[in-house]
Design an enzyme around this catalytic site. Structure first.
Site, PDB file in Angstrom:
ATOM      1  N   GLY A  48       0.768  -1.246   0.000  1.00 39.22           N
ATOM      2  CA  GLY A  48       0.000   0.000   0.000  1.00 39.22           C
ATOM      3  C   GLY A  48       0.794   1.289   0.000  1.00 39.22           C
ATOM      4  N   GLU A 102       3.583   3.739   6.423  1.00 40.21           N
ATOM      5  CA  GLU A 102       2.370   2.993   6.075  1.00 40.21           C
ATOM      6  C   GLU A 102       1.455   3.839   5.195  1.00 40.21           C
ATOM      7  OE1 GLU A 102       0.823   0.468   5.625  1.00 40.21           O
ATOM      8  OE2 GLU A 102       0.528  -0.831   7.336  1.00 40.21           O
ATOM      9  N   ASP A 103       0.585   3.148   4.451  1.00 41.97           N
ATOM     10  CA  ASP A 103      -0.444   3.860   3.692  1.00 41.97           C
ATOM     11  C   ASP A 103      -1.543   4.341   4.626  1.00 41.97           C
ATOM     12  OD1 ASP A 103      -1.294   1.254   4.262  1.00 41.97           O
ATOM     13  OD2 ASP A 103      -2.071   0.850   2.262  1.00 41.97           O
ATOM     14  N   ASP A 106      -5.401   1.951  10.631  1.00 37.19           N
ATOM     15  CA  ASP A 106      -6.845   1.824  10.841  1.00 37.19           C
ATOM     16  C   ASP A 106      -7.053   1.408  12.307  1.00 37.19           C
ATOM     17  OD1 ASP A 106      -9.541   1.346  10.436  1.00 37.19           O
ATOM     18  OD2 ASP A 106      -9.286  -0.418   9.197  1.00 37.19           O
ATOM     19  N   LYS A 134      -7.113   6.620  10.708  1.00 30.13           N
ATOM     20  CA  LYS A 134      -8.534   6.623  11.104  1.00 30.13           C
ATOM     21  C   LYS A 134      -8.606   6.575  12.626  1.00 30.13           C
ATOM     22  CE  LYS A 134     -10.112   3.841   7.111  1.00 30.13           C
ATOM     23  NZ  LYS A 134     -10.667   2.526   6.721  1.00 30.13           N
ATOM     24  N   PHE A 155     -14.079   3.484   3.898  1.00 27.01           N
ATOM     25  CA  PHE A 155     -13.162   2.646   3.133  1.00 27.01           C
ATOM     26  C   PHE A 155     -12.744   3.381   1.863  1.00 27.01           C
ATOM     27  CE2 PHE A 155     -11.680  -0.615   0.297  1.00 27.01           C
ATOM     28  CZ  PHE A 155     -10.850  -1.331   1.139  1.00 27.01           C
ATOM     29  N   ASP A 162      -5.765  -0.389  -1.786  1.00 34.72           N
ATOM     30  CA  ASP A 162      -6.511  -1.302  -2.648  1.00 34.72           C
ATOM     31  C   ASP A 162      -7.799  -1.792  -2.026  1.00 34.72           C
ATOM     32  OD1 ASP A 162      -4.979  -2.905  -0.687  1.00 34.72           O
ATOM     33  OD2 ASP A 162      -5.850  -4.602  -1.763  1.00 34.72           O
TER      34      ASP A 162
HETATM   35  P1  IMP Z   1      -5.066  -2.049  10.731  1.00 35.53           P
HETATM   36  O1  IMP Z   1      -4.233  -3.233  11.116  1.00 35.53           O
HETATM   37  O2  IMP Z   1      -6.511  -2.240  11.134  1.00 35.53           O
HETATM   38  O3  IMP Z   1      -4.532  -0.737  11.231  1.00 35.53           O
HETATM   39  O4  IMP Z   1      -5.111  -2.019   9.156  1.00 35.53           O
HETATM   40  C1  IMP Z   1      -4.057  -1.548   8.444  1.00 35.53           C
HETATM   41  C2  IMP Z   1      -4.064  -2.072   7.023  1.00 35.53           C
HETATM   42  O5  IMP Z   1      -5.390  -2.305   6.556  1.00 35.53           O
HETATM   43  C3  IMP Z   1      -3.506  -1.025   6.104  1.00 35.53           C
HETATM   44  O6  IMP Z   1      -2.134  -1.152   5.967  1.00 35.53           O
HETATM   45  C4  IMP Z   1      -4.257  -1.291   4.820  1.00 35.53           C
HETATM   46  O7  IMP Z   1      -3.568  -2.265   4.063  1.00 35.53           O
HETATM   47  C5  IMP Z   1      -5.587  -1.842   5.239  1.00 35.53           C
HETATM   48  N1  IMP Z   1      -6.660  -0.808   5.246  1.00 35.53           N
HETATM   49  C6  IMP Z   1      -7.237  -0.222   6.312  1.00 35.53           C
HETATM   50  N2  IMP Z   1      -8.170   0.669   5.953  1.00 35.53           N
HETATM   51  C7  IMP Z   1      -8.193   0.649   4.602  1.00 35.53           C
HETATM   52  C8  IMP Z   1      -8.951   1.387   3.621  1.00 35.53           C
HETATM   53  O8  IMP Z   1      -9.804   2.244   3.899  1.00 35.53           O
HETATM   54  N3  IMP Z   1      -8.678   1.081   2.313  1.00 35.53           N
HETATM   55  C9  IMP Z   1      -7.733   0.155   1.936  1.00 35.53           C
HETATM   56  N4  IMP Z   1      -7.009  -0.542   2.817  1.00 35.53           N
HETATM   57  C10 IMP Z   1      -7.236  -0.300   4.140  1.00 35.53           C
HETATM   58 MG    MG Z   2      -1.088  -1.828   4.348  1.00 34.39          MG
END
Ligand code: IMP
Ligand code: MG
Length: 180
Positions: A48, A102-103, A106, A134, A155, A162
């Protein structure tokens, strides 16, 4: 408003390229300032963050070392709750200032897992840089040091992000359109 279809969903424009670039430049300026006299290793998380880190490193005012890592947790539009290591942090992180790029952060689960992995290598310091954040979904306790843009729990796709492997290559960022 421009709309795109990615797999089974319709998305609408959320953040145009010009605004994305302004935010990337603002993050790069902060990093350039904070790391002026250090030589950090940037560890972008595949896949990402590939576009973000490409832009970020071209705005940063020093010659940064870049070493990609790959961890994955997402499946479709939601987290699986489990983080998988595919390509870990390099040994050379020992004793160095490391910035994880990171992209999007979340829930924070993936980043928390990566921080714990990186700590085992005993770096001098760890900083977290993410383009999107977020805060409404964030459930962990680590500090996010550099943020391009805080967003609600929507999202999004584009600029590296992606939906099930597709939608990454758009220059603008799009949000899922619930009216469709
Ligand atoms: P976390 O572990 O819940 O913080 O999720 C992180 C990963 O989830 C990111 O590195 C993304 O690859 C993916 N992700 C979370 N939210 C989105 C979104 O809105 N669009 C696309 N990918 C997301
Ligand atoms: Mg990611």
């Amino acid at each position: 408003m421009e709309k795109i279809q990615v797999k089974d969903r319709i998305f609408k424009v959320y953040m145009p390229e010009s605004e994305i670039q302004k935010c990337v430049k603002a993050v790069a300026d902060k990093i350039s300032h904070d790391y002026k006299h250090r030589k950090p290793i940037l560890c972008p998380v595949l896949t990402g963050s590939y576009l973000f880190v490409a832009d970020l490193t071209r705005y940063i005012e020093f010659d940064a070392e870049v070493s990609f890592v790959r961890y994955s947790s997402y499946d479709g539009m939601s987290s699986t709750g489990k983080v998988k290591k595919i390509l870990g942090f390099p040994e050379k992180c020992k004793g160095r200032d490391v910035i994880i790029v990171e992209d999007i952060v979340d829930s924070g689960l993936s980043m928390k897992f990566m921080i714990e992995e990186l700590k085992k290598l005993e770096p001098a310091s760890i900083a977290i840089c993410t383009f999107f954040y977020k805060p409404g979904n964030f459930k962990e306790d680590f500090k996010v040091d550099y943020v391009g843009k805080e967003i609600p729990n929507d999202f999004i796709v584009g600029y590296g992000l992606d939906y099930d492997g597709v939608g990454r290559t758009y220059r603008d960022v799009y949000v899922v359109d619930d009216n469709e």
